[in-house]
Enzyme design. Structure first.
Site, PDB file in Angstrom:
ATOM      1  N   SER A 115      51.685  84.841  41.982  1.00 10.62           N
ATOM      2  CA  SER A 115      52.520  83.542  41.341  1.00 10.62           C
ATOM      3  C   SER A 115      52.483  84.322  39.745  1.00 10.62           C
ATOM      4  O   SER A 115      51.417  85.166  38.988  1.00 10.62           O
ATOM      5  CB  SER A 115      51.054  82.965  40.493  1.00 10.62           C
ATOM      6  OG  SER A 115      51.198  82.029  39.589  1.00 10.62           O
ATOM      7  N   HIS A 139      56.394  83.579  43.566  1.00 10.63           N
ATOM      8  CA  HIS A 139      55.511  82.227  43.291  1.00 10.63           C
ATOM      9  C   HIS A 139      55.758  81.734  42.119  1.00 10.63           C
ATOM     10  O   HIS A 139      55.259  82.292  41.011  1.00 10.63           O
ATOM     11  CB  HIS A 139      53.959  82.007  43.593  1.00 10.63           C
ATOM     12  CG  HIS A 139      53.948  80.563  43.700  1.00 10.63           C
ATOM     13  ND1 HIS A 139      53.846  79.630  44.613  1.00 10.63           N
ATOM     14  CD2 HIS A 139      52.882  79.837  43.012  1.00 10.63           C
ATOM     15  CE1 HIS A 139      53.344  78.064  44.769  1.00 10.63           C
ATOM     16  NE2 HIS A 139      53.106  78.235  43.668  1.00 10.63           N
ATOM     17  N   ASP A 160      55.024  78.563  39.227  1.00  8.95           N
ATOM     18  CA  ASP A 160      54.753  77.833  39.414  1.00  8.95           C
ATOM     19  C   ASP A 160      55.311  76.810  38.087  1.00  8.95           C
ATOM     20  O   ASP A 160      55.483  76.783  36.806  1.00  8.95           O
ATOM     21  CB  ASP A 160      53.477  77.917  38.461  1.00  8.95           C
ATOM     22  CG  ASP A 160      52.435  77.685  39.649  1.00  8.95           C
ATOM     23  OD1 ASP A 160      52.283  77.609  40.950  1.00  8.95           O
ATOM     24  OD2 ASP A 160      51.696  78.969  39.415  1.00  8.95           O
ATOM     25  N   MET A 204      55.516  72.881  35.565  1.00  5.53           N
ATOM     26  CA  MET A 204      54.634  72.232  35.253  1.00  5.53           C
ATOM     27  C   MET A 204      55.312  71.821  34.071  1.00  5.53           C
ATOM     28  O   MET A 204      55.493  71.915  33.325  1.00  5.53           O
ATOM     29  CB  MET A 204      53.459  73.142  35.245  1.00  5.53           C
ATOM     30  CG  MET A 204      52.827  73.692  35.536  1.00  5.53           C
ATOM     31  SD  MET A 204      51.172  74.063  35.000  1.00  5.53           S
ATOM     32  CE  MET A 204      50.362  75.698  36.040  1.00  5.53           C
ATOM     33  N   HIS A 208      56.670  76.009  42.935  1.00  6.21           N
ATOM     34  CA  HIS A 208      56.316  74.992  43.203  1.00  6.21           C
ATOM     35  C   HIS A 208      56.664  73.837  42.069  1.00  6.21           C
ATOM     36  O   HIS A 208      56.119  74.269  41.178  1.00  6.21           O
ATOM     37  CB  HIS A 208      53.994  75.080  43.475  1.00  6.21           C
ATOM     38  CG  HIS A 208      53.632  74.846  43.085  1.00  6.21           C
ATOM     39  ND1 HIS A 208      52.318  75.109  43.013  1.00  6.21           N
ATOM     40  CD2 HIS A 208      53.430  73.190  43.479  1.00  6.21           C
ATOM     41  CE1 HIS A 208      51.881  73.832  42.916  1.00  6.21           C
ATOM     42  NE2 HIS A 208      51.911  73.146  43.721  1.00  6.21           N
ATOM     43  N   MET A 247      54.915  71.254  40.084  1.00 10.41           N
ATOM     44  CA  MET A 247      54.122  70.157  39.659  1.00 10.41           C
ATOM     45  C   MET A 247      54.466  69.365  38.578  1.00 10.41           C
ATOM     46  O   MET A 247      54.188  68.972  37.583  1.00 10.41           O
ATOM     47  CB  MET A 247      52.475  71.156  39.376  1.00 10.41           C
ATOM     48  CG  MET A 247      52.008  71.410  40.244  1.00 10.41           C
ATOM     49  SD  MET A 247      51.150  73.361  39.826  1.00 10.41           S
ATOM     50  CE  MET A 247      52.562  74.264  39.664  1.00 10.41           C
ATOM     51  N   MET A 287      46.787  72.431  48.282  1.00 13.75           N
ATOM     52  CA  MET A 287      45.901  73.188  47.591  1.00 13.75           C
ATOM     53  C   MET A 287      44.610  73.278  47.399  1.00 13.75           C
ATOM     54  O   MET A 287      43.728  72.310  47.165  1.00 13.75           O
ATOM     55  CB  MET A 287      45.794  72.054  45.692  1.00 13.75           C
ATOM     56  CG  MET A 287      47.957  71.786  45.573  1.00 13.75           C
ATOM     57  SD  MET A 287      48.912  73.570  44.937  1.00 13.75           S
ATOM     58  CE  MET A 287      47.336  74.141  43.617  1.00 13.75           C
ATOM     59  N   ASP A 290      46.936  77.838  47.636  1.00 16.83           N
ATOM     60  CA  ASP A 290      47.227  78.348  46.064  1.00 16.83           C
ATOM     61  C   ASP A 290      46.349  77.773  45.036  1.00 16.83           C
ATOM     62  O   ASP A 290      45.826  76.590  45.016  1.00 16.83           O
ATOM     63  CB  ASP A 290      48.417  77.406  46.253  1.00 16.83           C
ATOM     64  CG  ASP A 290      49.094  78.128  44.851  1.00 16.83           C
ATOM     65  OD1 ASP A 290      48.698  78.638  43.794  1.00 16.83           O
ATOM     66  OD2 ASP A 290      49.803  77.289  44.539  1.00 16.83           O
TER      67      ASP A 290
HETATM   68  C1  DX5 Z   1      47.935  76.162  39.503  1.00 16.49           C
HETATM   69  C2  DX5 Z   1      48.859  76.892  40.100  1.00 16.49           C
HETATM   70  C3  DX5 Z   1      49.037  78.171  40.950  1.00 16.49           C
HETATM   71  C4  DX5 Z   1      47.957  79.352  39.893  1.00 16.49           C
HETATM   72  C5  DX5 Z   1      47.182  80.133  40.904  1.00 16.49           C
HETATM   73  O1  DX5 Z   1      48.078  75.097  39.473  1.00 16.49           O
HETATM   74  O2  DX5 Z   1      50.248  76.002  40.980  1.00 16.49           O
HETATM   75  O3  DX5 Z   1      49.966  78.767  41.851  1.00 16.49           O
HETATM   76  O4  DX5 Z   1      49.112  80.060  39.727  1.00 16.49           O
HETATM   77  O5  DX5 Z   1      46.359  80.564  40.142  1.00 16.49           O
HETATM   78  P1  DX5 Z   1      44.967  81.895  40.515  1.00 16.49           P
HETATM   79  O6  DX5 Z   1      45.420  82.336  42.025  1.00 16.49           O
HETATM   80  O7  DX5 Z   1      44.763  82.976  39.372  1.00 16.49           O
HETATM   81  O8  DX5 Z   1      44.060  80.817  40.975  1.00 16.49           O
HETATM   82 ZN    ZN Z   2      51.507  77.074  42.802  1.00 14.87          ZN
END
Ligand code: DX5
Ligand code: ZN
Length: 221
Positions: free
Chosen positions: A8, A33, A35, A37, A66, A68, A137, A175
């Protein structure tokens, strides 16, 4: 089943992103990956399609996006155009889940559905043939560096059973809180794709960290 590691970029040093990706590739990372947000669906703010476009120019790795965000369908075209390979969103963030999964496919992306810790696995029954990837998740989304929620293992097992029962070829991704200490459990429960941020980019040697994660999947637990 083969192991797929998706580092990620949330936990990467963004000022040295190209170098960090090279290290991930050297360690055998299969995907990256990303993320996304929006400060609404989750409290945190991160990046959008421009980062995916920039990554697309510097790596051949599939980009596992991903979302969010609220109403992720607003960004389907933008992410497809930027070069996203996987478009994963949360069912709570929208109304017409099946339609948006279908659109993601039409746009040439894999369609992914993410299940928060409190989202029932049974929801998958309704869209099992519309998903290419299920993302369990193992933390509540929003931040890197959280701890793996132990009940996630049983949820992975139940998701695997549901996919198998429907003879679905969908990938099963996990994840949140994936480390050398937790990955074997998730792999043993039937996950095949693992997101890891802190465990990889928080390590002084990201390539070795990826090899370590894979090594822990060598034996079924
Ligand atoms: C959390 C994200 C993850 C995050 C995971 O909301 O969706 O993808 O980057 O990070 P680690 O591996 O540090 O838990
Ligand atoms: Zn993620």
């Amino acid at each position: 089943m083969t192991v797929r590691i998706a580092p990620s970029v949330l936990s990467a040093d963004l000022g040295r992103l190209t170098e960090q990706i090279e290290r991930a590739v050297a360690g055998g990372a299969e995907w990256l990956h990303v993320d996304v947000m929006d400060g609404h669906f989750v409290p945190n703010l991160t990046f959008g399609a421009p980062l995916v476009r920039a990554l697309r120019r510097v790596t051949n790795l599939p980009l596992d996006v991903h979302l969010m965000v609220e109403r992720p369908e607003r960004y389907l075209g933008e992410f497809a155009d930027a070069g996203a390979s996987v478009f994963t969103f949360h069912p709570e963030a929208t109304v017409h889940v099946q339609r948006h999964l279908a659109t993601a496919r039409q746009l040439g992306m894999l369609a992914g559905l993410a299940l928060n810790p409190s989202t029932p696995v049974s929801l998958l029954e309704e869209v099992v043939h519309d998903v290419d990837l299920v993302l369990v998740m193992s933390v509540n989304p929003g931040y890197g560096g959280q701890s793996y929620i132990p009940q996630s293992t049983d949820k992975i097992r139940r998701s695997r059973a549901l996919l198998d029962r429907h003879e679905s070829p969908a990938l099963l991704e996990v994840d949140g809180g994936i480390t050398a200490a937790t990955i074997a459990e998730a792999w043993g429960a039937g996950a095949d794709t693992f997101v890891a941020g802190t465990a990889i980019f928080g390590s002084p040697d990201p390539a070795q960290a990826i090899r370590d994660l894979k090594r822990h999947c060598a034996v079924k637990v």
